[in-house]
Design an enzyme around this catalytic site. Structure first.
Site, mmCIF file in Angstrom:
data_model
loop_
_atom_site.group_PDB
_atom_site.id
_atom_site.type_symbol
_atom_site.label_atom_id
_atom_site.label_comp_id
_atom_site.label_asym_id
_atom_site.label_seq_id
_atom_site.Cartn_x
_atom_site.Cartn_y
_atom_site.Cartn_z
ATOM 1 N N SER A 1 47.726 10.152 29.016
ATOM 2 C CA SER A 1 46.404 10.159 28.389
ATOM 3 C C SER A 1 46.536 10.117 26.865
ATOM 4 O O SER A 1 47.111 9.175 26.332
ATOM 5 C CB SER A 1 45.596 11.371 28.867
ATOM 6 N N HIS B 1 38.145 10.105 31.822
ATOM 7 C CA HIS B 1 38.788 9.055 32.626
ATOM 8 C C HIS B 1 37.894 8.611 33.779
ATOM 9 O O HIS B 1 38.354 8.383 34.897
ATOM 10 C CB HIS B 1 40.161 9.516 33.127
#
Length: 320
Positions: free
Chosen positions: A104, A210
């Site tokens: 991430s 996400h």
């Protein structure tokens, strides 16, 4: 230490040492302080990052209680600055990666490690990313949950069947984080328990990261990413969006795509191992990624570099 940093395309299966950079949640009180005190190059990273973000990163990382660091817009630049400060200390000792990967927000640190982004640019972008994500979460709240003990395919089927929830993080086999609307995530957890999941745990996050619910964050971050120069990586960059080695011309779009798409860490680590990575070095606070890699493949060597002591151990191990 292996092959050192150099250009390599995805057809060359000769990687050995992968540097991994952790994502949000890998916080430690006082993170990076002992390394910065011992290495001027590490302290310089905090100075550059503070200038790029308008935050006092030394104060945040060295002295601030953890409960004051949890906000996304502060946590992300503090985390990436610490990873890059530790990396600077490792480089001072002659340690370089053969390939880089990030989870991430850790992708920004990975790109800086590969030479694709300048240190200040990477930390500045992460500050903007954190602000964009926090704003998107306020505008459209959501939830995330970790589902443990089910096959990835079973969780994917649940997400296809339940409207408003999506796979967010493929962390390791049997551990997927889902993201979406509160009720949909709760329904997914209940259904997963009924299918035999070992645990289904709601996470303490402010938004449905996400997932498509934070599309506004992608819209806000895009102009900032488009303004920066992204150089060809000197060490290959493994994307956790595509689980492929990606060139510079693809990086900008991938940094935007990762905000609303899943983190495919399981697939990326598996591909690195298939391509010849034998050692995974987690660079930054905590040891989350080291644990995930071990669950992906127990045959590879892992180590975490998050302190002066662990840096000394890593130098000894990698010099062999």
């Amino acid at each position: 230490m292996g092959l050192g940093a150099r250009r390599m395309d995805e057809r060359e299966a000769i990687m050995k040492v992968a540097f991994c950079f952790p994502g949000q949640g890998s916080l430690e009180e006082g993170m990076g302080r002992d390394v910065a005190e011992a290495f001027p190059a590490a302290r310089e990273v905090y100075r550059i990052g503070s200038e790029a973000t308008g935050l006092d990163l030394e104060e945040l990382c060295f002295s601030t209680p953890l409960d004051k660091l949890v906000d996304t817009e502060v946590q992300q630049p503090a985390l990436v600055a610490t990873s890059l400060a530790i990396l600077a200390a490792m480089r001072d000792r002659g340690l370089e990666p053969d390939v880089v990967v990030g989870h991430s927000v850790g992708e920004f640190a990975a790109l800086a490690a590969a030479g694709s982004l300048e240190t200040g640019t990477a930390i500045g972008l992460v500050r903007e990313r954190g602000l964009a994500m926090a704003e998107a979460a306020r505008q459209r709240p959501g939830a995330m949950a970790a589902i443990l003990g089910l096959a990835d395919e079973e969780v994917e089927k649940l997400c296809r069947r339940i409207v408003g929830v999506w796979p967010a993080n493929y962390n390791c086999p049997g551990q997927i984080v889902v993201s979406g609307e509160h009720e949909a995530v709760e329904e997914c957890c209940a259904e997963a328990a009924g299918l035999g999941a070992r645990r289904a745990v709601m996470l303490k996050v402010s938004g449905a990261f996400h997932s498509p619910l934070v599309a506004r964050a992608a819209d806000r971050l895009r102009p900032a990413v488009d303004r920066v120069k992204i150089s060809e990586p000197l060490a290959p960059f493994m994307s956790t969006v595509t689980a492929k080695i990606e060139p510079a011309q693809r990086v900008a779009s991938l940094l935007i795509d990762q905000l609303t798409g899943p983190v495919r860490f399981t697939q990326a680590a598996t591909e690195l191992i298939r391509s010849g990575a034998t050692t995974f070095v987690e660079v930054g606070p905590g040891n989350v990624l080291s644990g995930l890699v071990k669950r992906i493949d127990r045959g590879v060597k892992t180590m975490s570099v998050n302190s002066l002591e662990s840096l000394e151990r890593a130098q000894e191990a990698l010099a062999r």
